[in-house]
Design a protein around this motif. Structure first.
Motif, PDB file in Angstrom:
ATOM      1  N   SER A   1       0.654  -1.095  -0.040  1.00 34.81           N
ATOM      2  CA  SER A   1       0.098   0.013  -0.029  1.00 34.81           C
ATOM      3  C   SER A   1       0.820   1.389   0.114  1.00 34.81           C
ATOM      4  CB  SER A   1      -0.930   0.041   1.270  1.00 34.81           C
ATOM      5  OG  SER A   1      -0.143   0.305   2.472  1.00 34.81           O
TER       6      SER A   1
ATOM      7  N   LYS B   1       2.622   4.626  -0.631  1.00 34.06           N
ATOM      8  CA  LYS B   1       2.498   5.653  -1.612  1.00 34.06           C
ATOM      9  C   LYS B   1       3.476   6.706  -1.224  1.00 34.06           C
ATOM     10  CE  LYS B   1      -1.675   4.562  -3.475  1.00 34.06           C
ATOM     11  NZ  LYS B   1      -1.651   3.059  -3.576  1.00 34.06           N
TER      12      LYS B   1
ATOM     13  N   LYS C   1      -0.461   2.023   4.861  1.00 32.16           N
ATOM     14  CA  LYS C   1      -1.870   1.557   5.862  1.00 32.16           C
ATOM     15  C   LYS C   1      -1.701   0.199   6.077  1.00 32.16           C
ATOM     16  CE  LYS C   1      -5.087   1.003   2.210  1.00 32.16           C
ATOM     17  NZ  LYS C   1      -6.369   1.754   1.777  1.00 32.16           N
TER      18      LYS C   1
ATOM     19  N   THR D   1      -4.620  -2.672   7.465  1.00 29.17           N
ATOM     20  CA  THR D   1      -5.956  -2.847   7.659  1.00 29.17           C
ATOM     21  C   THR D   1      -6.386  -3.893   8.319  1.00 29.17           C
ATOM     22  OG1 THR D   1      -6.196  -4.019   5.393  1.00 29.17           O
ATOM     23  CG2 THR D   1      -6.338  -1.582   5.571  1.00 29.17           C
TER      24      THR D   1
ATOM     25  N   GLU E   1      -5.362   0.569  10.906  1.00 33.11           N
ATOM     26  CA  GLU E   1      -6.722   0.213  11.674  1.00 33.11           C
ATOM     27  C   GLU E   1      -6.594  -0.647  12.866  1.00 33.11           C
ATOM     28  OE1 GLU E   1     -10.032  -0.067   8.072  1.00 33.11           O
ATOM     29  OE2 GLU E   1      -8.764  -1.822   8.625  1.00 33.11           O
TER      30      GLU E   1
ATOM     31  N   ARG F   1     -13.129   6.189   8.746  1.00 32.68           N
ATOM     32  CA  ARG F   1     -12.856   5.213   7.752  1.00 32.68           C
ATOM     33  C   ARG F   1     -11.278   5.530   7.200  1.00 32.68           C
ATOM     34  NH1 ARG F   1     -16.144   2.517   4.822  1.00 32.68           N
ATOM     35  NH2 ARG F   1     -15.037   2.376   2.785  1.00 32.68           N
ATOM     36  N   ILE F   2     -10.527   4.330   7.218  1.00 31.59           N
ATOM     37  CA  ILE F   2      -9.058   4.616   6.918  1.00 31.59           C
ATOM     38  C   ILE F   2      -8.674   5.799   5.699  1.00 31.59           C
ATOM     39  CG2 ILE F   2      -8.546   2.348   5.852  1.00 31.59           C
ATOM     40  CD1 ILE F   2      -6.039   2.302   7.460  1.00 31.59           C
ATOM     41  N   ASP F   3      -9.183   5.541   4.801  1.00 38.66           N
ATOM     42  CA  ASP F   3      -9.384   6.283   3.461  1.00 38.66           C
ATOM     43  C   ASP F   3      -9.422   7.432   3.341  1.00 38.66           C
ATOM     44  OD1 ASP F   3      -7.993   4.026   2.057  1.00 38.66           O
ATOM     45  OD2 ASP F   3      -9.920   3.108   1.533  1.00 38.66           O
ATOM     46  N   ASN F   4     -10.502   8.055   4.444  1.00 40.48           N
ATOM     47  CA  ASN F   4     -10.908   9.233   4.401  1.00 40.48           C
ATOM     48  C   ASN F   4     -10.074   9.944   5.399  1.00 40.48           C
ATOM     49  OD1 ASN F   4     -13.350   8.897   3.164  1.00 40.48           O
ATOM     50  ND2 ASN F   4     -14.550   8.593   4.711  1.00 40.48           N
TER      51      ASN F   4
ATOM     52  N   ILE G   1      -6.773   9.035   5.794  1.00 41.12           N
ATOM     53  CA  ILE G   1      -5.451   9.268   4.971  1.00 41.12           C
ATOM     54  C   ILE G   1      -5.562  10.567   4.498  1.00 41.12           C
ATOM     55  CG2 ILE G   1      -4.077   8.662   3.204  1.00 41.12           C
ATOM     56  CD1 ILE G   1      -4.843   5.591   3.910  1.00 41.12           C
ATOM     57  N   LYS G   2      -6.873  10.623   3.805  1.00 42.05           N
ATOM     58  CA  LYS G   2      -6.835  12.205   2.954  1.00 42.05           C
ATOM     59  C   LYS G   2      -6.800  13.579   4.090  1.00 42.05           C
ATOM     60  CE  LYS G   2      -9.793  10.151  -0.596  1.00 42.05           C
ATOM     61  NZ  LYS G   2     -10.970   9.927  -1.021  1.00 42.05           N
TER      62      LYS G   2
END
Length: 175
Positions: free
Chosen positions: A68, A70, A79, A81, A116, A159-162, A164-165
């Motif tokens: 993952s 980046k 991340k 998860t 997470e 939520r993990i992706d949110n 991260i942003k």
């Protein structure tokens, strides 16, 4: 000083100085470590016990995490998860090694691990490391966490992706 005490002190020094590589490693630190070795500490045994005793599934989890990876400018992040934990059968993992691997990347000023937490509902632990002048403790403080200038962390719900942003946007504006 007893050998058992020396071992504990030496292990603390090695852990707190990132294997004697962080900025908090001084000549005084090395002198103290030297004195502890004279008390019977075996550095290779301490290293092996702290850093080189992973199971195959722990290494598989680290491998999944690095899939993952980046890079965004001078920020490297990855991340971990719940799905990755489940795939490898690992309940939880000491993530210090992962952060150390991130620090090996060229031209990276901040490393971030989004994790997470396995036994929670949408709680993300964010671990930060910096190399140079960026104070990640100030970043962590903005999210209710803390630590040191070059190593800090915090927990946040979402939520993990949110997350991260949100966190990356803050870091970019901060640094």
């Amino acid at each position: 000083i007893l050998k058992k005490e020396a071992i504990c002190l030496y292990a603390g020094i090695i852990f707190d100085t990132g294997k004697l590589q962080y900025l908090n490693t001084t000549s005084k630190t090395l002198k103290i470590a030297s004195e502890l070795i004279k008390c019977g500490v075996e550095p290779f045994v301490i290293y092996r016990n702290l850093y080189a005793n992973k199971s195959i599934n722990e290494l598989k989890l680290i491998g999944l995490a690095f899939q993952s990876l980046k890079i965004d400018g001078n920020i490297a992040y990855l991340k971990l998860t719940k799905d990755m934990y489940n795939k490898t059968g690992i309940k939880d993992l000491d993530t210090e090694d992962i952060m150390s691997y991130l620090s090996m990347l060229n031209n990276i000023k901040i490393s971030v691990l989004f994790r997470e937490l396995p036994y929670t509902d949408n709680t993300i632990k964010v671990s930060l490391r910096s190399y140079g002048t960026i104070d990640v403790n100030n970043i962590a403080n903005k999210f209710g966490g803390g630590g040191h200038t070059h190593a800090a962390a915090f927990q946040i719900k979402g939520r993990i992706d949110n997350i991260i942003k949100q966190v990356l946007s803050f870091i970019k504006n901060y640094s």
